[in-house]
Write a protein that holds these residues in place. Structure first.
Motif, mmCIF file in Angstrom:
data_model
loop_
_atom_site.group_PDB
_atom_site.id
_atom_site.type_symbol
_atom_site.label_atom_id
_atom_site.label_comp_id
_atom_site.label_asym_id
_atom_site.label_seq_id
_atom_site.Cartn_x
_atom_site.Cartn_y
_atom_site.Cartn_z
ATOM 1 N N ARG A 106 14.155 0.635 27.366
ATOM 2 C CA ARG A 106 13.914 2.031 26.994
ATOM 3 C C ARG A 106 12.467 2.461 27.228
ATOM 4 O O ARG A 106 12.146 3.635 27.183
ATOM 5 N N MET A 107 11.590 1.512 27.496
ATOM 6 C CA MET A 107 10.171 1.825 27.709
ATOM 7 C C MET A 107 9.958 2.512 29.050
ATOM 8 O O MET A 107 10.646 2.218 30.028
ATOM 9 N N SER A 108 8.983 3.407 29.096
ATOM 10 C CA SER A 108 8.630 4.069 30.356
ATOM 11 C C SER A 108 7.883 3.087 31.255
ATOM 12 O O SER A 108 7.399 2.040 30.805
ATOM 13 N N ASP A 109 7.766 3.455 32.516
ATOM 14 C CA ASP A 109 6.992 2.630 33.447
ATOM 15 C C ASP A 109 5.533 2.525 32.999
ATOM 16 O O ASP A 109 4.915 1.476 33.134
ATOM 17 N N ASP A 110 4.989 3.632 32.449
ATOM 18 C CA ASP A 110 3.607 3.604 31.960
ATOM 19 C C ASP A 110 3.453 2.587 30.828
ATOM 20 O O ASP A 110 2.454 1.865 30.770
ATOM 21 N N ALA A 111 4.432 2.539 29.942
ATOM 22 C CA ALA A 111 4.367 1.581 28.832
ATOM 23 C C ALA A 111 4.464 0.148 29.355
ATOM 24 O O ALA A 111 3.726 -0.733 28.920
ATOM 25 N N ARG A 112 5.349 -0.069 30.311
ATOM 26 C CA ARG A 112 5.487 -1.415 30.887
ATOM 27 C C ARG A 112 4.190 -1.855 31.562
ATOM 28 O O ARG A 112 3.764 -2.991 31.434
ATOM 29 N N LEU A 113 3.572 -0.919 32.265
ATOM 30 C CA LEU A 113 2.306 -1.212 32.932
ATOM 31 C C LEU A 113 1.211 -1.529 31.902
ATOM 32 O O LEU A 113 0.473 -2.514 32.047
ATOM 33 N N ALA A 114 1.133 -0.730 30.852
ATOM 34 C CA ALA A 114 0.115 -0.945 29.820
ATOM 35 C C ALA A 114 0.298 -2.292 29.117
ATOM 36 O O ALA A 114 -0.687 -2.917 28.715
ATOM 37 N N LEU A 115 1.537 -2.719 29.000
ATOM 38 C CA LEU A 115 1.822 -3.984 28.316
ATOM 39 C C LEU A 115 2.010 -5.153 29.282
ATOM 40 O O LEU A 115 2.359 -6.252 28.867
ATOM 41 N N ASN A 116 1.785 -4.870 30.583
ATOM 42 C CA ASN A 116 1.915 -5.901 31.610
ATOM 43 C C ASN A 116 3.303 -6.554 31.574
ATOM 44 O O ASN A 116 3.431 -7.779 31.562
ATOM 45 N N MET A 117 4.328 -5.710 31.568
ATOM 46 C CA MET A 117 5.711 -6.203 31.449
ATOM 47 C C MET A 117 6.540 -5.917 32.685
ATOM 48 O O MET A 117 7.720 -5.680 32.591
#
Length: 118
Positions: A106-117
């Motif tokens: 459910r996370m956005s791409d920006d969130a994945r990038l910020a969390l290195n996921m």
């Protein structure tokens, strides 16, 4: 005898009711961060629904990353407070829902990038 003109009386237009701006609501929600994760709760995918009403009320359905989240009391209050400050909002309610369960998809791409996921 003189003719009287027919007049139609109309009321002066009052302030128009309209739903608050959804982008402004999202921006307000994005100011709320999970204290354990350096990403705002909108980008984390914790907001499931935003219902805008013509009278200015805003209803929000959100979830938490886990039922035992230590921020379970604060996060909904922070969301309600942030949304209540948006122009045109007459009231805000936040409901915690557990279906569907939150997961990282459910996370956005920006969130994945910020969390290195990625």
């Amino acid at each position: 005898m003189t003719d009287q003109a027919n007049h139609v009386l109309t009321e002066a237009p009052g302030p128009k009711s309209s739903a608050p701006d959804e982008d402004a609501i999202i921006s307000a929600i994005a100011t709320v961060f999970d204290p354990e994760i350096p990403v705002n709760i909108y980008e984390l995918g914790l907001i499931y629904a935003i219902d805008l009403h013509e009278d200015g009320r805003v209803g929000i359905e959100m979830t938490l990353t886990a039922p035992n989240c230590p921020s379970a009391q604060e996060l909904p209050e922070q969301v309600r407070d942030a949304v209540s400050k948006v122009d045109g909002v007459s009231g805000a309610s936040v409901e915690i829902v557990w279906e569907p369960p939150w997961d990282m998809s459910r996370m956005s791409d920006d969130a994945r990038l910020a969390l290195n996921m990625f």
